[in-house]
Design an enzyme around this catalytic site. Structure first.
Site, PDB file in Angstrom:
ATOM      1  N   ASP A   1       0.814  -1.213   0.000  1.00 60.45           N
ATOM      2  CA  ASP A   1       0.000   0.000   0.000  1.00 60.45           C
ATOM      3  C   ASP A   1       0.847   1.263   0.000  1.00 60.45           C
ATOM      4  O   ASP A   1       0.613   2.171  -0.773  1.00 60.45           O
ATOM      5  CB  ASP A   1      -0.980  -0.014   1.197  1.00 60.45           C
ATOM      6  CG  ASP A   1      -0.296  -0.247   2.545  1.00 60.45           C
ATOM      7  OD1 ASP A   1       0.937  -0.465   2.590  1.00 60.45           O
ATOM      8  OD2 ASP A   1      -1.011  -0.232   3.572  1.00 60.45           O
TER       9      ASP A   1
ATOM     10  N   ASP B   1       6.748   3.841   3.553  1.00 61.39           N
ATOM     11  CA  ASP B   1       6.891   4.869   4.595  1.00 61.39           C
ATOM     12  C   ASP B   1       8.320   4.807   5.145  1.00 61.39           C
ATOM     13  O   ASP B   1       9.236   5.366   4.556  1.00 61.39           O
ATOM     14  CB  ASP B   1       5.809   4.629   5.659  1.00 61.39           C
ATOM     15  CG  ASP B   1       5.822   5.654   6.764  1.00 61.39           C
ATOM     16  OD1 ASP B   1       6.334   6.763   6.528  1.00 61.39           O
ATOM     17  OD2 ASP B   1       5.323   5.371   7.875  1.00 61.39           O
TER      18      ASP B   1
ATOM     19  N   LYS C   1       5.736   7.982   0.561  1.00 64.26           N
ATOM     20  CA  LYS C   1       5.893   9.218   1.334  1.00 64.26           C
ATOM     21  C   LYS C   1       7.244   9.843   1.040  1.00 64.26           C
ATOM     22  O   LYS C   1       8.268   9.144   1.031  1.00 64.26           O
ATOM     23  CB  LYS C   1       5.780   8.930   2.833  1.00 64.26           C
ATOM     24  CG  LYS C   1       4.360   8.762   3.307  1.00 64.26           C
ATOM     25  CD  LYS C   1       4.267   8.739   4.824  1.00 64.26           C
ATOM     26  CE  LYS C   1       2.890   8.286   5.235  1.00 64.26           C
ATOM     27  NZ  LYS C   1       2.771   8.051   6.683  1.00 64.26           N
TER      28      LYS C   1
ATOM     29  N   ARG D   1     -10.300   1.124   6.197  1.00 67.05           N
ATOM     30  CA  ARG D   1      -9.797   0.436   4.997  1.00 67.05           C
ATOM     31  C   ARG D   1     -10.818   0.482   3.863  1.00 67.05           C
ATOM     32  O   ARG D   1     -10.464   0.466   2.691  1.00 67.05           O
ATOM     33  CB  ARG D   1      -9.492  -1.031   5.310  1.00 67.05           C
ATOM     34  CG  ARG D   1      -8.299  -1.241   6.237  1.00 67.05           C
ATOM     35  CD  ARG D   1      -7.831  -2.685   6.158  1.00 67.05           C
ATOM     36  NE  ARG D   1      -6.994  -3.077   7.281  1.00 67.05           N
ATOM     37  CZ  ARG D   1      -5.686  -2.873   7.356  1.00 67.05           C
ATOM     38  NH1 ARG D   1      -5.061  -2.254   6.386  1.00 67.05           N
ATOM     39  NH2 ARG D   1      -4.996  -3.274   8.409  1.00 67.05           N
TER      40      ARG D   1
END
Ligand code: IMP
Ligand code: MG
Length: 178
Positions: free
Chosen positions: A98, A101, A129, A163
């Protein structure tokens, strides 16, 4: 649920438009190859379902559960693979996740899979990110780059909620436990 968002970053239509583009790119890149997709659960579920239906190639699909967050918005650095890694020997592997990070979870998954001698490993994430990472991980396919903010929806959760939001948005700061 939508009211819990500070703002929407990508609505459903924008996400699906971008998936059309990434799917076309992946389909072209793996045209003549034996592709195995490994989706990292649970965050990549919506992304996986919508992306793979746009890739008209023969492929195998496996899912891998990892745990790295325990009701927090910061990575603990500790990553647990919830099951034995699937058989990837002599296969071209595309890992789906997903969000990139801290890089901890994708680095751990990638490392585990590379031990089983795949032909190649690439990484595809819906979100990346813009920040410095605890572990250096490069994504080969990126849906959207975002600022370093906590986002939910379209598979991404906060304490297992949100979600099922069809869009991706920034969660209101007052809802995040300090
Ligand atoms: P990592 O920090 O790159 O290891 O990311 C680990 C996992 O944390 C991701 O796969 C997501 O499930 C979750 N995560 C990281 N950033 C966010 C966020 O902004 N919203 C929701 N989940 C996130
Ligand atoms: Mg999560």
């Amino acid at each position: 649920m939508q009211g819990d968002l500070e703002r929407v970053l990508f609505d459903e239509a924008a996400i699906l438009r971008r998936l059309d583009q990434i799917a076309a790119q992946i389909s072209a890149d793996y045209r003549d190859q034996e592709l195995t997709v490994i989706a990292v659960l649970n965050g990549s579920l919506m992304f996986m379902a919508d992306l793979l239906r746009r890739i008209p190639l023969p492929l195998k699909l496996d899912c891998l559960g990892v745990a790295s967050y325990h009701g927090r918005t910061e990575s603990t650095g500790e990553v647990i693979l919830k099951q034995v890694a699937p058989d990837v020997k002599d296969r071209h592997i595309l890992i789906l996740d997903d969000i990139l990070d801290s890089g901890n979870s994708l680095a751990a998954v990638r490392e585990k899979l590379e031990m089983a001698q795949p032909l190649s490993v690439r990484v595809c994430v819906l979100l990346e990110k813009k920040k410095s990472r605890a572990r250096p991980v490069k994504a080969d396919y990126v849906g959207f780059q975002i600022a370093d903010e906590f986002v939910v929806g379209y598979g991404l959760d906060y304490m297992e909620q949100y979600r099922n939001l069809p869009c991706i948005g920034v969660l209101r700061k007052d809802l995040i436990a300090s």
